[in-house]
Design an enzyme around this catalytic site. Structure first.
Site, PDB file in Angstrom:
ATOM      1  N   SER A  12      11.319   0.597   2.387  1.00  0.00           N
ATOM      2  CA  SER A  12      11.707  -0.526   1.900  1.00  0.00           C
ATOM      3  C   SER A  12      11.604  -0.706   0.489  1.00  0.00           C
ATOM      4  O   SER A  12      12.188  -1.442  -0.296  1.00  0.00           O
ATOM      5  CB  SER A  12      10.724  -1.797   2.574  1.00  0.00           C
ATOM      6  OG  SER A  12       9.612  -1.457   2.332  1.00  0.00           O
ATOM      7  N   ASP A  53       1.646  -9.990  -0.903  1.00  0.00           N
ATOM      8  CA  ASP A  53       2.542  -8.717  -1.043  1.00  0.00           C
ATOM      9  C   ASP A  53       2.338  -7.793  -2.548  1.00  0.00           C
ATOM     10  O   ASP A  53       2.941  -8.570  -3.209  1.00  0.00           O
ATOM     11  CB  ASP A  53       3.987  -8.954  -0.848  1.00  0.00           C
ATOM     12  CG  ASP A  53       4.938  -7.487  -0.610  1.00  0.00           C
ATOM     13  OD1 ASP A  53       4.321  -6.461  -1.016  1.00  0.00           O
ATOM     14  OD2 ASP A  53       6.003  -7.659  -0.214  1.00  0.00           O
ATOM     15  N   HIS A 109       5.611  -4.518  -2.783  1.00  0.00           N
ATOM     16  CA  HIS A 109       6.865  -4.482  -3.233  1.00  0.00           C
ATOM     17  C   HIS A 109       6.834  -5.055  -4.622  1.00  0.00           C
ATOM     18  O   HIS A 109       6.085  -5.525  -5.131  1.00  0.00           O
ATOM     19  CB  HIS A 109       7.842  -5.174  -2.388  1.00  0.00           C
ATOM     20  CG  HIS A 109       7.942  -4.809  -0.838  1.00  0.00           C
ATOM     21  ND1 HIS A 109       7.091  -5.057   0.077  1.00  0.00           N
ATOM     22  CD2 HIS A 109       8.614  -3.778  -0.267  1.00  0.00           C
ATOM     23  CE1 HIS A 109       7.137  -4.449   1.272  1.00  0.00           C
ATOM     24  NE2 HIS A 109       8.305  -3.442   1.016  1.00  0.00           N
TER      25      HIS A 109
END
Ligand SMILES: *[C@@H]1O[C@H](CO)[C@@H](O)[C@H](O)[C@H]1NC(C)=O
Ligand SMILES: *[C@@H]1O[C@H](CO)[C@@H](O)[C@H](O)[C@H]1NC(C)=O
Ligand SMILES: *[C@@H]1O[C@H](CO)[C@@H](O)[C@H](O)[C@H]1NC(C)=O
Ligand SMILES: *[C@@H]1O[C@H](CO)[C@@H](O)[C@H](O)[C@H]1NC(C)=O
Ligand SMILES: *[C@@H]1O[C@H](CO)[C@@H](O)[C@H](O)[C@H]1NC(C)=O
Ligand SMILES: *[C@@H]1O[C@H](CO)[C@@H](O)[C@H](O)[C@H]1NC(C)=O
Ligand SMILES: *[C@@H]1O[C@H](CO)[C@@H](O)[C@H](O)[C@H]1NC(C)=O
Length: 457
Positions: A190, A432, A435
């Site tokens: 990702s 997070d 990312h």
């Protein structure tokens, strides 16, 4: 507040009678709540469902001596969001700043041509960002930091400045001209997709592509920039090698078999038609896996199988990378780029123990040093890259390293942190720090990619 269990039920009960509209609504709800990141995968990629089970948090993990990121979840594997209001050839109505600016010369001068793009500092750039969540549909919910109330915007206003030269800001027209009639593929997890979404957004100032994917599988997408006949391929392969679920009957199984010496033919069979290939991996190797070589178990990592050698993640990582670089050597004729490890920035604890990333400015390079585990992955990448580059050179093939680890290490401010979901959402990966927000520092990867394409022309 919505409980995770309710959403699991929602998915279970709806999945059998799903209509496109329900599916869209459902996935939007899921995205916006950023529930257990792994739940995405149920929708996104039925072959790789990864749920956080209690056994993962309490399970047979040696935790004390482990690098905090060892128990990191896989980066979420939701699909690239569907264009919600997509019209073919729609150009952004947003008045973008001029593409070429004083700070974004389009050429690095000849004498600067050999400049090391990967050693430098972040310097202020008042002209960025070059897109936003209103002008670009490709920003995935959990990277849409402004939507979820991130109060500071300074993290978007930096550009990467290599020591020996100026790196031009991404010029979408120039990119598409170079890519005319060509094709580019991204293979990875990702974070690879994070870069693709940045690319889609940067290019959206000129054109949006047409989705020409041959199957509805969101893990494999193909887009066509029809005015340029440029195709962009996204190939999901977080481990890069052949991977199966250890228990195919258990949808919540989060233990994988990695066939360290076997190609993931889902992507290796497709690359012979491509001109550019960007490959990367990393975070998924921190998970429990069983290693196979010569079709038999050669060891495992955090798997608690009886009579099986415990092997460190580096063992599997090195072999998987070596195998995938071999696949490139054998099947690919264009310009291959290995993008190096993307560091995480949890501070104050690991991801599941309150770790967070709340900084609002980049570090200067004298303010931080790489951490053990990430550094070792990076070392392996360098070593395997050099070995493969040597082999490829002999055959007249081109493999280049996009060594963005150092640059990204300096960007603790560039992650979604708590702004990857509604503040009220009950999520597992609360902060997070893996990312990258869009727009954000990952846009620089595409500045660098374009520069590398120009240098190789
Ligand atoms: C889609 O975009 C068109 C043109 O920009 C606009 O008229 C329409 O209202 C939009 N539809 C939705 C659902 O946002
Ligand atoms: C975009 O971000 C703004 C905050 O800057 C937010 O109010 C808005 O809802 C977001 N829109 C979309 C479509 O994500
Ligand atoms: C588009 O590009 C492909 C190569 O990627 C080429 O085979 C094809 O002929 C091109 N089509 C047109 C209409 O130029
Ligand atoms: C991309 O679009 C162009 C223009 O419509 C077309 O000629 C080309 O065949 C398309 N490429 C693919 C792979 O479909
Ligand atoms: C796999 O088999 C090859 C030859 O058949 C052998 O050289 C190699 O050592 C084996 N690898 C492992 C990990 O057993
Ligand atoms: C593990 O190895 C021991 C000793 O070699 C043996 O007695 C036992 O049966 C093995 N267990 C399994 C599950 O293979
Ligand atoms: C890092 O370098 C900058 C500029 O050279 C300097 O001002 C700063 O004090 C240095 N910081 C540390 C922690 O050494």
């Amino acid at each position: 507040m919505v409980k995770i269990e309710e959403y699991k039920e929602l998915i279970d009960s709806k999945s059998k009678m799903i209509t496109p509209r329900v599916a869209l609504t459902l996935s939007l709800v899921l995205f916006s709540l950023t529930i257990v990141p792994a739940l995405y995968s149920l929708i996104a990629n039925p072959t790789l469902p990864l749920l956080i089970s209690s056994s993962e948090t309490d399970g047979p993990f040696p935790s004390d001596h482990m690098h905090p990121s060892v128990r990191i979840l896989p980066p979420v594997d939701s699909p690239i969001p569907a264009p919600l209001n997509y019209t073919r050839h729609r150009k952004s109505s947003y008045h973008s700043p001029p593409v070429t600016t004083s700070t974004s010369r389009t050429q690095i001068r000849d004498d600067e041509q050999r400049c090391d793009l990967f050693k430098g500092e972040w310097i202020p750039n008042e002209e960025s960002p070059y897109y936003n969540n209103a002008t670009c549909w490709a920003i995935q919910e959990h990277q849409n930091c402004m939507k979820f109330g991130r109060p500071d915007t300074g993290f978007m206003r930096w550009r990467w400045k290599p020591d020996g030269c100026d790196l031009p800001i991404f010029d979408p027209n120039e990119f598409l001209e170079m890519a005319r009639g060509k094709s580019m593929g991204f293979v990875g997890d990702s974070i690879s997709r994070n870069q693709v979404q940045s690319l889609l957004c940067l290019l959206s100032r000129v054109e949006y592509p047409e989705d020409i994917s041959s199957s509805p599988d969101t893990a494999f997408k193909v887009w066509n920039y029809t005015s340029y006949n440029f195709t962009l391929h996204v190939m999901w392969s977080p481990y890069l090698v052949k991977t199966t679920k250890a228990d195919p009957t258990d949808p919540e199984c989060n233990l994988f078999n990695l066939y360290l010496d076997e190609y993931d033919t889902k992507w290796t069979s497709q690359i012979n038609q491509l001109d550019y290939l960007v490959i990367s991996s990393g975070h998924w190797f921190y998970r429990p896996v069983i290693f196979y070589e010569n079709e038999t178990i050669s060891g495992c990592q955090y798997c608690a199988l009886p009579n099986t050698t415990q092997l460190p993640l580096y063992y599997g990582y090195r072999k998987a990378l070596r195998t995938s670089l071999r696949a490139i050597l054998e099947n690919f004729k264009g310009l291959a780029v290995l993008r190096s490890f993307s560091p995480q920035h949890f501070e104050g604890g690991p991801w599941d123990k309150g770790g967070d990333c709340v900084r609002t400015r980049p570090y200067r390079r004298n303010e931080t040093i790489p951490e053990g585990a990430d550094l070792k992955i990076h070392d392996i990448q360098l070593e395997e890259f050099r070995a493969a580059e040597e082999e490829m050179k002999k055959k007249g093939l081109r493999l280049r390293l996009m060594d963005t680890t150092q640059a990204m290490l300096l960007r603790p401010d560039g992650h979604p942190g708590r702004y990857g979901h509604l503040q009220t959402a009950e999520v597992s990966l609360r902060n997070d720090c893996i990312h990258w927000c869009l727009p954000g520092p990952i846009d620089s990867w595409n500045d660098i990619l374009l520069q590398m394409m120009k240098t190789e022309k």
